[in-house]
Design a protein around this motif. Structure first.
Motif, short mmCIF file in Angstrom:
data_model
loop_
_atom_site.label_atom_id
_atom_site.label_comp_id
_atom_site.label_asym_id
_atom_site.label_seq_id
_atom_site.Cartn_x
_atom_site.Cartn_y
_atom_site.Cartn_z
N TYR A 163 19.63 13.10 120.74
CA TYR A 163 19.65 13.04 122.20
C TYR A 163 20.84 12.19 122.58
O TYR A 163 20.88 10.99 122.30
CB TYR A 163 18.33 12.43 122.70
CG TYR A 163 18.23 12.27 124.19
CD1 TYR A 163 18.46 13.34 125.05
CD2 TYR A 163 17.85 11.05 124.75
CE1 TYR A 163 18.34 13.20 126.43
CE2 TYR A 163 17.73 10.90 126.13
CZ TYR A 163 17.97 11.98 126.96
OH TYR A 163 17.86 11.82 128.32
N TYR A 164 21.83 12.80 123.23
CA TYR A 164 23.12 12.15 123.49
C TYR A 164 23.47 12.26 124.97
O TYR A 164 24.36 13.02 125.35
CB TYR A 164 24.18 12.80 122.60
CG TYR A 164 25.58 12.24 122.73
CD1 TYR A 164 25.83 10.89 122.91
CD2 TYR A 164 26.67 13.10 122.63
CE1 TYR A 164 27.12 10.40 123.00
CE2 TYR A 164 27.97 12.62 122.73
CZ TYR A 164 28.19 11.28 122.91
OH TYR A 164 29.48 10.79 123.02
N PRO A 165 22.77 11.53 125.83
CA PRO A 165 23.05 11.57 127.27
C PRO A 165 24.25 10.68 127.60
O PRO A 165 24.15 9.46 127.64
CB PRO A 165 21.75 11.04 127.89
CG PRO A 165 21.19 10.13 126.85
CD PRO A 165 21.61 10.67 125.52
N MET A 166 25.38 11.28 127.81
CA MET A 166 26.62 10.54 128.02
C MET A 166 26.59 9.79 129.35
O MET A 166 25.86 10.16 130.27
CB MET A 166 27.80 11.50 127.93
CG MET A 166 27.86 12.22 126.58
SD MET A 166 29.07 13.55 126.49
CE MET A 166 30.59 12.59 126.35
N SER A 167 27.37 8.72 129.44
CA SER A 167 27.19 7.77 130.53
C SER A 167 28.22 7.86 131.65
O SER A 167 28.14 7.11 132.62
CB SER A 167 27.19 6.34 129.97
OG SER A 167 28.40 6.05 129.31
N HIS A 168 29.20 8.74 131.53
CA HIS A 168 30.22 8.81 132.57
C HIS A 168 29.66 9.39 133.88
O HIS A 168 28.69 10.13 133.89
CB HIS A 168 31.40 9.69 132.11
CG HIS A 168 32.29 9.00 131.14
ND1 HIS A 168 32.27 9.27 129.80
CD2 HIS A 168 33.24 8.04 131.32
CE1 HIS A 168 33.16 8.52 129.19
NE2 HIS A 168 33.76 7.77 130.08
N ILE A 169 30.34 9.09 134.98
CA ILE A 169 30.02 9.57 136.32
C ILE A 169 28.58 9.21 136.69
O ILE A 169 27.83 10.01 137.23
CB ILE A 169 30.24 11.11 136.45
CG1 ILE A 169 31.40 11.57 135.61
CG2 ILE A 169 30.46 11.49 137.92
CD1 ILE A 169 32.74 10.96 135.99
N HIS A 170 28.20 7.97 136.36
CA HIS A 170 26.86 7.50 136.69
C HIS A 170 26.96 6.01 136.94
O HIS A 170 27.17 5.24 136.01
CB HIS A 170 25.88 7.78 135.54
CG HIS A 170 24.46 7.70 135.95
ND1 HIS A 170 23.57 8.73 135.73
CD2 HIS A 170 23.75 6.74 136.58
CE1 HIS A 170 22.38 8.39 136.20
NE2 HIS A 170 22.47 7.18 136.72
N GLY A 171 26.82 5.59 138.15
CA GLY A 171 26.98 4.18 138.46
C GLY A 171 28.43 3.87 138.81
O GLY A 171 29.14 4.69 139.38
N ASP A 172 28.88 2.69 138.45
CA ASP A 172 30.25 2.29 138.78
C ASP A 172 31.27 3.21 138.12
O ASP A 172 31.11 3.63 136.97
CB ASP A 172 30.52 0.85 138.31
CG ASP A 172 29.69 -0.16 139.07
OD1 ASP A 172 29.19 0.19 140.15
OD2 ASP A 172 29.53 -1.29 138.57
N ILE A 173 32.31 3.53 138.87
CA ILE A 173 33.43 4.30 138.32
C ILE A 173 34.52 3.31 137.95
O ILE A 173 35.27 2.83 138.80
CB ILE A 173 33.95 5.34 139.33
CG1 ILE A 173 32.82 6.26 139.79
CG2 ILE A 173 35.10 6.15 138.72
CD1 ILE A 173 32.15 7.06 138.68
N LEU A 174 34.60 2.97 136.67
CA LEU A 174 35.50 1.95 136.18
C LEU A 174 36.63 2.56 135.35
O LEU A 174 36.53 3.71 134.91
CB LEU A 174 34.74 0.93 135.33
CG LEU A 174 33.60 0.19 136.05
CD1 LEU A 174 32.91 -0.75 135.08
CD2 LEU A 174 34.13 -0.57 137.25
N PRO A 175 37.70 1.81 135.11
CA PRO A 175 38.81 2.33 134.29
C PRO A 175 38.34 2.74 132.90
O PRO A 175 37.47 2.09 132.30
CB PRO A 175 39.78 1.15 134.23
CG PRO A 175 39.49 0.35 135.44
CD PRO A 175 38.01 0.46 135.65
#
Length: 214
Positions: A163-175
């Motif tokens: 199970y590999y739920p990636m973390s991008h585009i969720h919460g703060d948008i950081l560099p």
């Protein structure tokens, strides 16, 4: 995230997502889906295969009330069938860690959109029940990818469930590590999409090395 606004395979021309587009072209693309309106209930639905009104996970707080005594999740069934199981990524609002639901290995971090140890909730993460500090300049999505790739490599000769739920585009948008200094918020959003797509491409490339699994 809204796929029709981001992914080329769904008609968007705003961003470049070649690896995700290739997955859609070579696999199955869903155009009509059912989901709960929030991330926690949606993850509960995915893990249990049951509607929110049956599990009680109708909002973020209610999702945290799910226990192994109340609900059976996918990894428990597969583990009993001889699968190695792992969860690396966003675990969301579940109150208990992934291990109690049947995952042999897991990384769990607090909050959403954790990328760097400069974030208040990014100082440390839970790796298989042990608190580990996120190092300076260590990028959480890269760490998740390394753990996922290592798990696949170690278990390539037997059944496994990742199970590999990636973390991008969720919460703060950081560099991201690829972002340029002083990038605008709009550019950082694009950078996060591009990095997410890049990690998908890397994982697919690694999986291609195991074409003889059958």
């Amino acid at each position: 995230f809204p796929s029709h606004d981001i992914l080329g395979c769904y008609g968007s021309d705003q961003y470049q997502t070649p690896h995700l587009d290739a997955l859609a072209a070579g696999g199955m693309k869903f155009t009509h889906t059912y989901a709960s309106p929030l991330c926690g209930p949606s993850r509960a639905l995915l893990m249990t295969g049951r509607y929110a009104f049956r599990t009680g996970a109708t909002n973020q707080d209610k999702t945290g009330e799910i226990t192994p005594e109340k609900e059976i999740m996918i990894p428990k069934i597969l583990k009993e069938a001889g699968y190695a199981t792992a969860s690396f990524g966003k675990w969301g609002q579940f109150g208990l860690h992934p291990g109690v639901f049947g995952f042999d290995e897991y990384l769990n971090f607090k909050g959403s959109g954790i990328f760097w140890n400069t974030q208040p909730k990014g100082k440390a993460y839970d790796l298989n029940g042990k608190q580990v500090e996120l190092k300076d300049q260590e990028y959480m999505p890269d760490l998740l990818h390394r753990l996922a790739a290592d798990f696949i490599t170690r278990n390539q000769d037997k059944p496994f469930f990742l199970y590999y739920p990636m973390s991008h585009i969720h919460g703060d948008i950081l560099p991201t590590p690829d972002s340029k200094e002083g990038a605008s918020d709009q550019q950082l959003y694009a950078d996060n999409i591009a990095y997410h797509d890049k990690l998908v491409g890397q994982l697919v490339a690694e999986l291609e090395n195991y074409r003889d699994w059958e």
